[in-house]
Design a protein around this motif. Structure first.
Motif, PDB file in Angstrom:
ATOM      1  N   VAL A   1      -0.779   6.370   4.442  1.00 55.96           N
ATOM      2  CA  VAL A   1      -1.947   6.158   2.967  1.00 55.96           C
ATOM      3  C   VAL A   1      -3.166   7.595   3.703  1.00 55.96           C
ATOM      4  CG1 VAL A   1      -4.156   5.577   1.706  1.00 55.96           C
ATOM      5  CG2 VAL A   1      -2.105   3.590   2.405  1.00 55.96           C
TER       6      VAL A   1
ATOM      7  N   ALA B   1       0.851  -1.164  -0.137  1.00 50.07           N
ATOM      8  CA  ALA B   1      -0.257   0.214   0.173  1.00 50.07           C
ATOM      9  C   ALA B   1       0.787   1.371  -0.168  1.00 50.07           C
ATOM     10  CB  ALA B   1      -1.133   0.279   1.507  1.00 50.07           C
TER      11      ALA B   1
ATOM     12  N   CYS C   1      -1.807  -5.250  -4.253  1.00 47.51           N
ATOM     13  CA  CYS C   1      -2.116  -4.293  -4.361  1.00 47.51           C
ATOM     14  C   CYS C   1      -2.750  -3.380  -5.701  1.00 47.51           C
ATOM     15  CB  CYS C   1      -2.256  -3.193  -2.991  1.00 47.51           C
ATOM     16  SG  CYS C   1      -3.210  -2.269  -1.905  1.00 47.51           S
ATOM     17  N   SER C   2      -4.016  -2.904  -6.291  1.00 47.05           N
ATOM     18  CA  SER C   2      -4.306  -2.636  -6.713  1.00 47.05           C
ATOM     19  C   SER C   2      -5.022  -0.710  -5.806  1.00 47.05           C
ATOM     20  CB  SER C   2      -4.996  -2.582  -7.751  1.00 47.05           C
ATOM     21  OG  SER C   2      -4.309  -3.990  -8.712  1.00 47.05           O
ATOM     22  N   GLY C   3      -4.541  -0.125  -6.619  1.00 48.51           N
ATOM     23  CA  GLY C   3      -5.542   1.692  -6.289  1.00 48.51           C
ATOM     24  C   GLY C   3      -5.429   2.666  -7.737  1.00 48.51           C
TER      25      GLY C   3
ATOM     26  N   ALA D   1      -1.238   7.236  -5.750  1.00 45.80           N
ATOM     27  CA  ALA D   1      -2.881   6.570  -5.601  1.00 45.80           C
ATOM     28  C   ALA D   1      -3.278   6.075  -4.507  1.00 45.80           C
ATOM     29  CB  ALA D   1      -1.967   4.976  -6.894  1.00 45.80           C
ATOM     30  N   GLU D   2      -4.501   5.572  -4.530  1.00 46.31           N
ATOM     31  CA  GLU D   2      -4.734   5.741  -3.381  1.00 46.31           C
ATOM     32  C   GLU D   2      -5.587   4.218  -3.507  1.00 46.31           C
ATOM     33  OE1 GLU D   2      -9.590   6.793  -1.370  1.00 46.31           O
ATOM     34  OE2 GLU D   2      -9.591   7.179  -2.687  1.00 46.31           O
ATOM     35  N   PRO D   3      -5.279   2.933  -2.529  1.00 46.81           N
ATOM     36  CA  PRO D   3      -4.976   1.486  -2.556  1.00 46.81           C
ATOM     37  C   PRO D   3      -6.608   1.388  -2.582  1.00 46.81           C
ATOM     38  CG  PRO D   3      -3.829   2.463  -0.697  1.00 46.81           C
ATOM     39  CD  PRO D   3      -4.486   3.458  -1.457  1.00 46.81           C
ATOM     40  N   LEU D   4      -7.091   0.477  -3.725  1.00 46.63           N
ATOM     41  CA  LEU D   4      -8.163  -0.072  -3.532  1.00 46.63           C
ATOM     42  C   LEU D   4      -8.438  -1.320  -3.246  1.00 46.63           C
ATOM     43  CD1 LEU D   4     -10.803   1.097  -4.671  1.00 46.63           C
ATOM     44  CD2 LEU D   4     -10.122   0.058  -7.021  1.00 46.63           C
TER      45      LEU D   4
ATOM     46  N   CYS E   1      -8.323   0.216   1.962  1.00 43.44           N
ATOM     47  CA  CYS E   1      -8.085  -1.006   1.231  1.00 43.44           C
ATOM     48  C   CYS E   1      -9.730  -1.823   1.113  1.00 43.44           C
ATOM     49  CB  CYS E   1      -7.439  -0.730   0.426  1.00 43.44           C
ATOM     50  SG  CYS E   1      -6.136  -2.443   1.005  1.00 43.44           S
TER      51      CYS E   1
END
Length: 804
Positions: A681, A539, A607-609, A547-550, A582
Motif C-alpha cells: 500500500v 488490502a 476491506c473497503s477503500g 483505492a486507498e484502504p480505509l 487502514c
C-alpha cells in the motif's frame, strides 16, 4: 516387611540427579500423599520443587550412606532412578532393612544388567526378539561375524550408560570388526564388554513401552518414541537419548494389545516363574517389524527422556501408583494418560557423547518458565555459588504438552530457544517419523517419485475458474447504479456519485482469507503474523483498483476460542492495518465446535477503500497498448497461496517443520514459511496519485499466468521473461523436492514477484526511481504484446530456467 498404612504420609528418598529424577520429583510433589521428597543428590533445579530437598553429599552408589540417611530421616518409600544402583542390588539393601522400594531386586534387575541373560531369558520363554548368539571369546565372535549373511548389531553385555549398542554404520562388515575389537579387546566399555551379544539387525520403527508392574499385573503408559543418535536424521553415535514424543501414530490399539499379549505379560510371568518377580517400572524397547513387534532390550527403570515425556501425560497420582506396585495391588489402581501429545527435546554439552566440559554458565530466559504446559527438566546441571552451570553431557530437556503433536513440537522448540550455554546443541527433527508417517515411507530413498501439484494437494484452480465463469451473470443481475464490480476481479467498486451521491468518492471493497497457511501457524504455535497475511490479501487486492484502504473487518471461525491465541491473531491484524494505513473497524468471532478441527481456525476479512472524487479506477484498460512495460515488485515468499501443496511437499521431504530450512538455515522450515505476506500500500499510493501506473496485478493464487490476464483488455497479453529475475531459493526447493512441473509452479506460486505494474515505457524510469527511493527492488519482468482471439492472456518465456 510391613506395608505403609493408607493414612501415613509418604517420605520419599529419590535416588538420582538427572532430568528423569527432576521429572519424577515434579510429578511426585503433586501427590497429596507425599509429605517430603529427598533428592540424592538432586541437581540444580530439583531443590526448587515444592516438598523437595536436595541431599547433594549422597551419590546413587553410596548404598550404606543412603540407607543411613533414609533411616535417620524416617523415609518410608525409596524411588531409584538410575540403573546402576538397581543392578548392584540397592533394593535388596533397603528392603532387608524394612524400607519399601519402588524398583526390582538384584535378581530381577539382571534383565538390564546383562544383555546375555536377557536374550537367553527371551529364548526360554518364546518372547519374540532378534536371532542372536553370545560370545565371551573374541576369536569366536569374529568368526561368527564373518559367517553370517545378514546385518548385525553388536551389544556389550553389561551396563554402558546407554552407549553399549553399536549399530551397523554401513553394509561393510569391516567397521563391525573394528567395533568388536574395541569392545572386547580394547575395553572401550570396560568390563561391560567382556561378553557380547551379536544379534540380527531389525528393520522398522522403535517404540518404548513403560509399564508399571506389581509382580503380576501390568499397566502401561502410552507408547513413546525416542531419538538415540546425536545428529538429525538419526546420524552419528548413540546417546542416552536426545528427544522423545508420545503418543506415536504407529502404536495402534491392536499393536498395543499384541505387545501386551505376546511380550509384556509373558515377560512378567516368566520372571515370576524363575523366582525373580518384577516390581517397579519395566521399560521394554520394541521394534515394530514387518513380522510383528520384537524385543530390542529390557530396562528395569524409568527411561530418559521417556520419563520427561510421559509423566506430563500421566493423569493420576504417581505416588499412589508406586505404592500399589510395591504392595501388590496395582489391579485396584487406574493408570491412564491425558488425550494430548507431549514432546521432549534434549540439549547437550559440546563434545557429547564424547568427552565434554562442565562448569559452563547456563542462562534461561525468565519467560521460559511462564509458558503454559511447558517444562524445563534439568539433567546435568548444578548450582555453583548460586549460579547455574553445566555438570553433564545431557544438560537440560525442554518438554511441552499440547492437544496435537505439531503444537507440542513448536512449544518445545520455542522453549529450547530460550536456553543458552556455550556449545549447546540439540536435534531439530524430533518426531520426524510421526510427521511423515502418513505421507512418506520410513526411508527417504523409498519416497514415490511422483510429481506433486496443487490438485494433488486437494485444490483445483480449474474448478475455481469454472465457478467464476458460471456465477458471473448471476452476480451481474444484482448490479445497481454506480456499481462497477465484476466477479473474478481483485475487488468491486461502487461510484457513489453515479449512484446519486454528489461529489462522493468511489468505494472499492474486497474479501479474502489466508486459507491453509493458518494450519501451519497452528503447527508452529505462532499466531502473531497470520493476521498480517489476512490484511495483506484484501488490502493488496483493493489497492490494485487504485483505492486507498480505509477500513477492515475480520472474521475468526474456530473450534473453541483460546483467548491467548485470539489476542495474538488480532495483534497481527493490527500490525497489518498499520502497514496498510487502514482502520480495524470491527470483526466477528464464532466458536463452531466440531465443524472445525480441534485447535484450528479459519480467518477471513473484508476491506473497503476509496478513490477520491474525480480519480479514475484501475486498471486503465483503454490506455494499455503493445510495448507497455511489466514491472515486478518482489514478494516476501510464498505469501498466502499454495500452502496445501507446500505442506504436502514438506511432509514428503522427511523434514520436520521445526528443522532448519534448507533455503534459509538460520530459521526453521515452519517459521520461514510463516513469513507474512508483503503489503504494498504505502509503496504504490504515491505512484497512483501521480497517474504513473495503468494497472496493477496482485500475484496470488493462480500465479502470474492467472492474475495478469485479469487486468488486461482483449487484444493484449502479458509476455513475461523468466530470466529477468532470480527465483528465491524457497521456490526452487519446493519445485525440486515436490518434483512440481514448472508450468504448475507458474499457476500456483508468485515465484518471487508479488505485485506487477503496467507502466508506459516513458514512465519506467520515474516509477523505478520513486520505488527504489523507498527501498524497493524493481524488476523489469516483461511487456504487453498483441493477442489474437481467445489466446493465453499471459505467457512466460524461457521458463526452462526454473529447472536449473
Amino acid at each position: 516387611m510391613t506395608a505403609r498404612t493408607k493414612s501415613q504420609s509418604l517420605r520419599i528418598l529419590l535416588i538420582g540427579g538427572g532430568a528423569r529424577e527432576h521429572a519424577l520429583a515434579w510429578k511426585l510433589s503433586q501427590s497429596t500423599q507425599v509429605e517430603t521428597i529427598f533428592c540424592a543428590p538432586g541437581n540444580g533445579a530439583t531443590g526448587n520443587i515444592s516438598k523437595a530437598t536436595n541431599v547433594p553429599h549422597l551419590s546413587p552408589n553410596q548404598h550404606a550412606g543412603l540407607l543411613a540417611f533414609a533411616t535417620e530421616s524416617t523415609v518410608n518409600l525409596v524411588v531409584v532412578g538410575p540403573e546402576v544402583p538397581l543392578v548392584a542390588g540397592i533394593v535388596d539393601v533397603f528392603e532387608s532393612n524394612g524400607i519399601q522400594c519402588f524398583g526390582p531386586n538384584k535378581a530381577a534387575a539382571s534383565m538390564e544388567g546383562s544383555k546375555v541373560a536377557a536374550k537367553d531369558f527371551m529364548a526360554r520363554h518364546s518372547i519374540p526378539t532378534a536371532r542372536y548368539r553370545n560370545f565371551n571369546d573374541y576369536a569366536e565372535a569374529r568368526k561368527h561375524l564373518e559367517s553370517v549373511d545378514y546385518k548385525v548389531v553388536l551389544k556389550a553385555d553389561g551396563l554402558a550408560a546407554g552407549k553399549g549398542v553399536i549399530l551397523p554404520s554401513s553394509d561393510s562388515r569391516q567397521d563391525m570388526y573394528i567395533d568388536l575389537h574395541k569392545t572386547m579387546i580394547d575395553k572401550q566399555f570396560g568390563s561391560a564388554g567382556n561378553e557380547v551379544v551379536i544379534e540380527e539387525y531389525l528393520e522398522g520403527q522403535e517404540l518404548s513401552f513403560l509399564s508399571f508392574v506389581d509382580g503380576y499385573i501390568i499397566k502401561s503408559l502410552v507408547p513413546a518414541q525416542d531419538h538415540k543418535q546425536i545428529f538429525d536424521h538419526d546420524q552419528g553415535p548413540n546417546t542416552g537419548g536426545m528427544g522423545c514424543y508420545a503418543p506415536t501414530p504407529i502404536a495402534s490399539e491392536k499393536l498395543i494389545d499384541q505387545v501386551h499379549r505376546t511380550i509384556l505379560q509373558p515377560t512378567v510371568d516368566g520372571m515370576r516363574k524363575e523366582r525373580m518377580p518384577f516390581k517397579g517400572l519395566l521399560f521394554t524397547g520394541i521394534m515394530v517389524t514387518k513380522d510383528g513387534p520384537k524385543v530390542l532390550e529390557y530396562n528395569i527403570r524409568f527411561g530418559d527422556p521417556e520419563t520427561q515425556t510421559l509423566l506430563p501425560l500421566l493423569d493420576g497420582d504417581l505416588a499412589e501408583i508406586m505404592s500399589a506396585c510395591t504392595n501388590g495391588y496395582l489391579d485396584a489402581i487406574d493408570v491412564k494418560c491425558k488425550p494430548a501429545s507431549c514432546v521432549t527435546v534434549v540439549a547437550a554439552a559440546r563434545g557429547y557423547p564424547g568427552p565434554y566440559p562442565t562448569g559452563d554458565p547456563i542462562t534461561i530466559d525468565a519467560e521460559a518458565y511462564n509458558a503454559k504446559d511447558t517444562h524445563i527438566f534439568h539433567a546435568g546441571t548444578s548450582l555453583t555459588s548460586g549460579a547455574l552451570t553445566t555438570a553433564g553431557g545431557r544438560v537440560v530437556a525442554a518438554t511441552a504438552v499440547a492437544p496435537d503433536l505439531e503444537t507440542a513440537l513448536s512449544k518445545a522448540y520455542n522453549t529450547m530457544s530460550k536456553i543458552h550455554f556455550e556449545g549447546m546443541h540439540y536435534r531439530r527433527d524430533i518426531a520426524h517419523r510421526a510427521l511423515s508417517y502418513h505421507s512418506v515411507s520410513a526411508s527417504k530413498h523409498e519416497r514415490p517419485e511422483v510429481s506433486l501439484s496443487y490438485a494433488s494437494a486437494g485444490v483445483s484452480i480449474d474448478a475455481g475458474t469454472e465457478l467464476v465463469t458460471r456465477i458471473k451473470s448471476l452476480a451481474a443481475s444484482t448490479r445497481q447504479f454506480g456499481s462497477k464490480s465484476a466477479i473474478g476481479g481483485f475487488g468491486g467498486q461502487v461510484d457513489l456519485a453515479a449512484a446519486g451521491y454528489e461529489q462522493a468518492p468511489i468505494i472499492s471493497s474486497g474479501v479474502d482469507g489466508v486459507g491453509t497457511k493458518s494450519r501451519l501457524a497452528v503447527r508452529m504455535n505462532k499466531h502473531n503474523s497470520i493476521g498480517i497475511d489476512l490484511v495483506a490479501m484484501v488490502a493488496n487486492d483493493i489497492l490494485t483498483e487504485g483505492a486507498e484502504p480505509l477500513w477492515l473487518m475480520d472474521t475468526m471461525n474456530l473450534h473453541k476460542l483460546d483467548v491467548e491465541i485470539g489476542v495474538s491473531i488480532v495483534e497481527g491484524v493490527v500490525n497489518g492495518c498499520i502497514q496498510a494505513n487502514c482502520n480495524l473497524a470491527g470483526g466477528e468471532t464464532a466458536e463452531l465446535g466440531d465443524v472445525i478441527q480441534k485447535g484450528h481456525y479459519i480467518l477471513d476479512a473484508s476491506c473497503s477503500g476509496v478513490l477520491r472524487s474525480g480519480r479514475k479506477p484501475l486498471p486503465w484498460k483503454d490506455d494499455m497498448e503493445e510495448g507497455d512495460v511489466l514491472l515486478g515488485l518482489r514478494s516476501s515468499g510464498p505469501h498466502s497461496n499454495g500452502y496445501s501443496l507446500i505442506q504436502k511437499i514438506v511432509e514428503r521431504s522427511h523434514l520436520a517443520f521445526t528443522s532448519p530450512a534448507p533455503w534459509e538455515p538460520s530459521t526453521s522450515v515452519g517459521l520461514s514459511l510463516l513469513t507474512p505476506t508483503k503489503i504494498y500500500v504505502r509503496l504504490l499510493l504515491t505512484l497512483f496519485k501521480k497517474d504513473l501506473v495503468k494497472g496493477a496485478a496482485h500475484i496470488t493464487g493462480g500465479g502470474l499466468v492467472e492474475n495478469l490476464p485479469r487486468i488486461l483488455p482483449k487484444g493484449l497479453r502479458a509476455e513475461v521473461d523468466a530470466k529477468s529475475w532470480h527465483v528465491p531459493e524457497v521456490f526452487r526447493w519446493l519445485k525440486r523436492e515436490g518434483k512440481v512441473e514448472k508450468e504448475e509452479m507458474a499457476r500456483v506460486f508468485n515465484m518471487g514477484i508479488g505485485m506487477v505494474l503496467i507502466v508506459a515505457e516513458g514512465h519506467v524510469s520515474e516509477v523505478t526511481k520513486i520505488l527504489e527511493q523507498k527501498g524497493e527492488t524493481v524488476v523489469r519482468v516483461g511487456r504487453l504484446v498483441g493477442r489474437e482471439g481467445e489466446g493465453a492472456g499471459c505467457i512466460i518465456r524461457d521458463i526452462e530456467v526454473w529447472d536449473q
